[in-house]
Design a protein around this motif. Structure first.
Motif, PDB file in Angstrom:
ATOM      1  N   ASP A 338     -63.020  21.128  38.285  1.00  0.00           N
ATOM      2  CA  ASP A 338     -62.288  20.311  37.322  1.00  0.00           C
ATOM      3  C   ASP A 338     -60.883  19.979  37.832  1.00  0.00           C
ATOM      4  O   ASP A 338     -60.310  18.958  37.459  1.00  0.00           O
ATOM      5  N   THR A 339     -60.336  20.842  38.672  1.00  0.00           N
ATOM      6  CA  THR A 339     -59.006  20.608  39.237  1.00  0.00           C
ATOM      7  C   THR A 339     -59.082  19.862  40.571  1.00  0.00           C
ATOM      8  O   THR A 339     -58.285  18.956  40.840  1.00  0.00           O
ATOM      9  N   LEU A 340     -60.048  20.208  41.409  1.00  0.00           N
ATOM     10  CA  LEU A 340     -60.176  19.565  42.720  1.00  0.00           C
ATOM     11  C   LEU A 340     -60.461  18.072  42.608  1.00  0.00           C
ATOM     12  O   LEU A 340     -60.078  17.293  43.490  1.00  0.00           O
ATOM     13  N   THR A 341     -61.139  17.656  41.539  1.00  0.00           N
ATOM     14  CA  THR A 341     -61.531  16.249  41.374  1.00  0.00           C
ATOM     15  C   THR A 341     -60.478  15.418  40.654  1.00  0.00           C
ATOM     16  O   THR A 341     -60.694  14.223  40.419  1.00  0.00           O
ATOM     17  N   VAL A 342     -59.349  16.027  40.314  1.00  0.00           N
ATOM     18  CA  VAL A 342     -58.292  15.325  39.580  1.00  0.00           C
ATOM     19  C   VAL A 342     -57.844  14.031  40.263  1.00  0.00           C
ATOM     20  O   VAL A 342     -57.664  13.008  39.588  1.00  0.00           O
ATOM     21  N   PRO A 343     -57.631  13.992  41.592  1.00  0.00           N
ATOM     22  CA  PRO A 343     -57.066  12.768  42.199  1.00  0.00           C
ATOM     23  C   PRO A 343     -57.828  11.498  41.862  1.00  0.00           C
ATOM     24  O   PRO A 343     -57.196  10.455  41.616  1.00  0.00           O
ATOM     25  N   TYR A 344     -59.161  11.527  41.834  1.00  0.00           N
ATOM     26  CA  TYR A 344     -59.887  10.294  41.544  1.00  0.00           C
ATOM     27  C   TYR A 344     -60.252  10.140  40.065  1.00  0.00           C
ATOM     28  O   TYR A 344     -61.008   9.233  39.698  1.00  0.00           O
ATOM     29  N   ARG A 345     -59.670  11.002  39.216  1.00  0.00           N
ATOM     30  CA  ARG A 345     -59.876  10.855  37.771  1.00  0.00           C
ATOM     31  C   ARG A 345     -58.571  10.557  37.032  1.00  0.00           C
ATOM     32  O   ARG A 345     -58.551  10.492  35.810  1.00  0.00           O
ATOM     33  N   LEU A 346     -57.484  10.364  37.748  1.00  0.00           N
ATOM     34  CA  LEU A 346     -56.193  10.098  37.119  1.00  0.00           C
ATOM     35  C   LEU A 346     -56.194   8.742  36.413  1.00  0.00           C
ATOM     36  O   LEU A 346     -56.799   7.779  36.883  1.00  0.00           O
ATOM     37  N   ARG A 347     -55.502   8.701  35.284  1.00  0.00           N
ATOM     38  CA  ARG A 347     -55.358   7.420  34.573  1.00  0.00           C
ATOM     39  C   ARG A 347     -54.351   6.520  35.276  1.00  0.00           C
ATOM     40  O   ARG A 347     -54.512   5.310  35.347  1.00  0.00           O
ATOM     41  N   SER A 348     -53.287   7.116  35.790  1.00  0.00           N
ATOM     42  CA  SER A 348     -52.237   6.358  36.464  1.00  0.00           C
ATOM     43  C   SER A 348     -52.225   6.683  37.955  1.00  0.00           C
ATOM     44  O   SER A 348     -52.229   7.843  38.343  1.00  0.00           O
ATOM     45  N   SER A 349     -52.235   5.662  38.778  1.00  0.00           N
ATOM     46  CA  SER A 349     -52.186   5.793  40.243  1.00  0.00           C
ATOM     47  C   SER A 349     -53.223   6.763  40.798  1.00  0.00           C
ATOM     48  O   SER A 349     -52.887   7.704  41.521  1.00  0.00           O
ATOM     49  N   PRO A 350     -54.494   6.544  40.478  1.00  0.00           N
ATOM     50  CA  PRO A 350     -55.515   7.441  41.025  1.00  0.00           C
ATOM     51  C   PRO A 350     -55.729   7.217  42.516  1.00  0.00           C
ATOM     52  O   PRO A 350     -55.443   6.147  43.050  1.00  0.00           O
ATOM     53  N   VAL A 351     -56.219   8.260  43.170  1.00  0.00           N
ATOM     54  CA  VAL A 351     -56.640   8.169  44.568  1.00  0.00           C
ATOM     55  C   VAL A 351     -58.155   8.005  44.559  1.00  0.00           C
ATOM     56  O   VAL A 351     -58.867   8.838  44.008  1.00  0.00           O
ATOM     57  N   SER A 352     -58.668   6.934  45.124  1.00  0.00           N
ATOM     58  CA  SER A 352     -60.108   6.701  45.082  1.00  0.00           C
ATOM     59  C   SER A 352     -60.850   7.761  45.887  1.00  0.00           C
ATOM     60  O   SER A 352     -60.288   8.412  46.771  1.00  0.00           O
ATOM     61  N   MET A 353     -62.127   7.929  45.564  1.00  0.00           N
ATOM     62  CA  MET A 353     -62.954   8.882  46.294  1.00  0.00           C
ATOM     63  C   MET A 353     -62.976   8.557  47.787  1.00  0.00           C
ATOM     64  O   MET A 353     -62.913   9.455  48.633  1.00  0.00           O
ATOM     65  N   VAL A 354     -63.056   7.280  48.102  1.00  0.00           N
ATOM     66  CA  VAL A 354     -63.109   6.866  49.510  1.00  0.00           C
ATOM     67  C   VAL A 354     -61.814   7.241  50.222  1.00  0.00           C
ATOM     68  O   VAL A 354     -61.830   7.786  51.333  1.00  0.00           O
ATOM     69  N   HIS A 355     -60.670   6.976  49.592  1.00  0.00           N
ATOM     70  CA  HIS A 355     -59.380   7.285  50.230  1.00  0.00           C
ATOM     71  C   HIS A 355     -59.172   8.791  50.356  1.00  0.00           C
ATOM     72  O   HIS A 355     -58.630   9.266  51.370  1.00  0.00           O
ATOM     73  N   LEU A 356     -59.586   9.550  49.330  1.00  0.00           N
ATOM     74  CA  LEU A 356     -59.471  11.004  49.408  1.00  0.00           C
ATOM     75  C   LEU A 356     -60.312  11.545  50.563  1.00  0.00           C
ATOM     76  O   LEU A 356     -59.860  12.390  51.354  1.00  0.00           O
ATOM     77  N   ALA A 357     -61.540  11.042  50.676  1.00  0.00           N
ATOM     78  CA  ALA A 357     -62.418  11.495  51.751  1.00  0.00           C
ATOM     79  C   ALA A 357     -61.888  11.088  53.116  1.00  0.00           C
ATOM     80  O   ALA A 357     -61.929  11.875  54.071  1.00  0.00           O
ATOM     81  N   ASP A 358     -61.371   9.869  53.227  1.00  0.00           N
ATOM     82  CA  ASP A 358     -60.835   9.409  54.510  1.00  0.00           C
ATOM     83  C   ASP A 358     -59.665  10.277  54.964  1.00  0.00           C
ATOM     84  O   ASP A 358     -59.520  10.576  56.157  1.00  0.00           O
TER      85      ASP A 358
END
Length: 568
Positions: A338-358
């Motif tokens: 629930d915490t590790l997946t926060v970046p691509y679940r943010l309402r404001s300025s999320p980090v996409s799954m693709v960018h996080l993986a890259d």
């Protein structure tokens, strides 16, 4: 979707994945309720990323997980495969046949007493046993059924939770559950034990078409699908199901993010040699094939090792859990997830799954490790807490890859959530000498970013600080005896105070520790006399496949040697 959410479709594959998923969705469900404490503002995480809106045959609006799950016959207990939201009794009774009928009715499991009592105590179950449906969250107040005061919910027991569906408290869409009828959940025969068996399931037209139909149903209603997250058992035949699923997603939805979480249950014993060998082979095949077809792969386990030699399970300073209980282990892993997946679940300025993986997987480093501090101590300021840690790794490893101390981190994504705003920066009075540079930072984001830079100056780091804590309401297990209701550390027992939310620190890391972990995995595989385990090979894996596996593991291990960094 509302608010332009970048949707994610979740796939849960396997029974332990079901346990982790049940806790995960329970936590998402608890977070949908609007907080009454003004210090805990809503809106940092966007639930539309994971949930979908719908409407029943009676015109009732629904809000259900965007989810496809697969499990074996006998794993659902009282949970109906089609769910309970969309069923119409009048339509069920409509039969276009006027001849003689013979009805064969299967004996139904009774609803789990614990979940029944819990939902009744919280007012989510009406007197006729029907669940009430949560309204769609809009960030403008409490949910419709929320009451000012509810009775204290009952506590779960080891006997009350047998399968993952015993602890699930959310509604699922009728297109969510896909049962594999050819294998049994219980019993000594007809088990899904080997990687090859799992691969062969999605080679059968029936199961493949069913999965494709469900994928199309969910994907086609998305406005901006950012990708897929796969929660997959690695220790049994579902590793093969996960590998084929990732391959299908890569072929059908190229360009979308695919993040695979390879799940392993608690400790294992040398007293069960066949199960141990199968676990090793399934894990190795699963990791390599998932890495080949996913954007990122992260094993998640409370065990100490992926190899043949069992290691003690990990320990937490403020958690006292039973590593033999899937109910306990899955709750901890779900909290980390629930915490590790926060970046691509943010309402404001999320980090996409693709960018996080890259960011984490450059130079072929598709496998990453996870760690978490559960709960993160909150009795003092964040700078004080981090300074007290010194040079030690601030999180407990959760990938069964050994102690990360001394390992070189190539890239990391770190999330801290749940601390009160006043605790994020130094609370020293003006003019007091600063104990460290962290105490000079003006925001919590600066504190965490500077700390990570101090610890791993050559690593690429991304960090997020949220005020929103992680929800741990029932049926989440009661782990800790040293936390207050606001998850502050206490000097003595909490006198039974119910903890409803906790601060958590979570990290994904591309680390040099994986070099030795993968090499050890390859060494264990070379020690196997496959003539003794012909049954595994008979499930569809050949000798050539094993030799290719060893080459791929060794090649993957080379990516994590020290010095292989963008900063060098």
């Amino acid at each position: 979707m509302a608010g332009g959410a970048r949707e994610v479709l979740t796939l849960q594959l396997g029974h332990f994945a079901g346990f982790v998923g049940a806790h995960w969705w329970n936590q998402q469900d608890a977070a949908l309720g609007r907080p009454t404490d003004t210090k805990e503002p809503p809106g940092e995480l966007c639930p539309d990323v994971l949930y979908r809106t719908g409407r029943t045959l009676h015109g009732q609006d629904t809000y259900t997980p965007r989810l496809i799950l697969m499990d074996l016959k006998g794993s659902l207990s009282s949970l109906k495969q089609e769910g309970a939201l969309y069923r119409d009794k009048h339509l069920d009774a409509a039969i276009a046949w006027y001849g003689k009928l013979t009805t064969h009715k299967e004996e139904l499991y009774p609803q789990n007493p614990y979940i029944h009592d819990l939902l009744s105590a919280e007012g989510e179950l009406s007197s006729d046993g029907v669940w009430r449906v949560k309204s769609i969250p809009n960030g403008k107040g409490p949910l419709s059924f929320t009451s000012a005061k509810t009775p204290k919910p009952p506590s779960p027991t080891m006997d009350s939770i047998r399968v993952w569906s015993d602890l699930l408290r959310v509604h699922l869409h009728p297109r969510s559950i896909c049962m594999i009828q050819k294998y049994n959940h219980d019993g000594e025969t007809g088990r899904l034990e080997a990687f090859g068996q799992g691969e062969s399931i999605l080679k059968e037209p029936g199961y493949l078409e069913e999965l494709e139909d469900r994928l199309h149903f969910y994907v086609e209603e998305c406005d901006y699908l950012q990708g897929f997250q796969i929660l997959c058992d690695l220790h049994d035949g579902f590793s093969g199901v996960g590998a084929k699923t990732a391959e299908l997603l890569q072929d059908e939805y190229s360009g979308r993010g695919i993040i695979a979480w390879g799940l392993l249950p608690g400790p294992y014993s040398l007293q069960e040699p066949q199960k141990n060998i199968y676990r090793l082979l399934n894990t190795a095949f699963g990791l390599v094939h998932l890495a080949a077809h996913s954007s990122l792969v992260c094993p998640l386990s409370l065990g100490g090792s992926l190899g043949l030699r069992p290691e003690p399970p990990v320990t937490f300073p403020y958690l006292h859990y039973d590593a033999t209980l899937p109910f306990h282990c899955s709750a901890i892993l779900a909290t980390a997830l629930d915490t590790l997946t926060v970046p691509y679940r943010l309402r404001s300025s999320p980090v996409s799954m693709v960018h996080l993986a890259d960011m984490l997987s450059f130079s072929g480093k598709k496998v990453v490790t996870a760690g978490a501090t559960i709960p993160f101590p909150s009795g003092q300021s964040l700078p004080d807490t981090l300074v007290q840690l010194g040079g030690t790794t601030p999180w407990t490893p959760l990938s069964a890859c050994g102690d990360p101390s001394g390992a070189h981190c190539f890239a990391q994504s770190v999330v801290l959530r749940g601390l009160e705003r006043a605790c994020l920066i130094s609370q020293l009075t003006p003019g007091t000498p600063l104990p460290s540079p962290l105490h000079a930072c003006a925001t919590g984001d600066e504190v965490l970013a500077q700390y990570l830079q101090q610890q791993q100056p050559r690593a690429i780091s991304s960090s997020h600080v949220l005020l929103t804590p992680c929800k741990v309401v029932p049926p989440y297990p009661h782990f800790s005896s040293s936390l207050s209701q606001k998850s502050l550390l206490l000097d003595g027992p909490s006198n039974g105070t119910e903890v409803k939310s906790i601060p958590v620190l979570g990290a994904l890391c591309s680390s040099s520790s994986l070099h030795q972990t993968l090499r050890n995995l390859a060494k264990d595989l070379t020690k196997l006399d496959l003539r003794r385990w012909a049954s595994f090979m008979a499930a569809g894996v050949e000798q050539d496949d094993l030799e290719e596996l060893l080459q791929e593991i060794n090649s993957l291990a080379q990516c994590y040697q020290n010095g292989n960094s963008l900063m060098d």
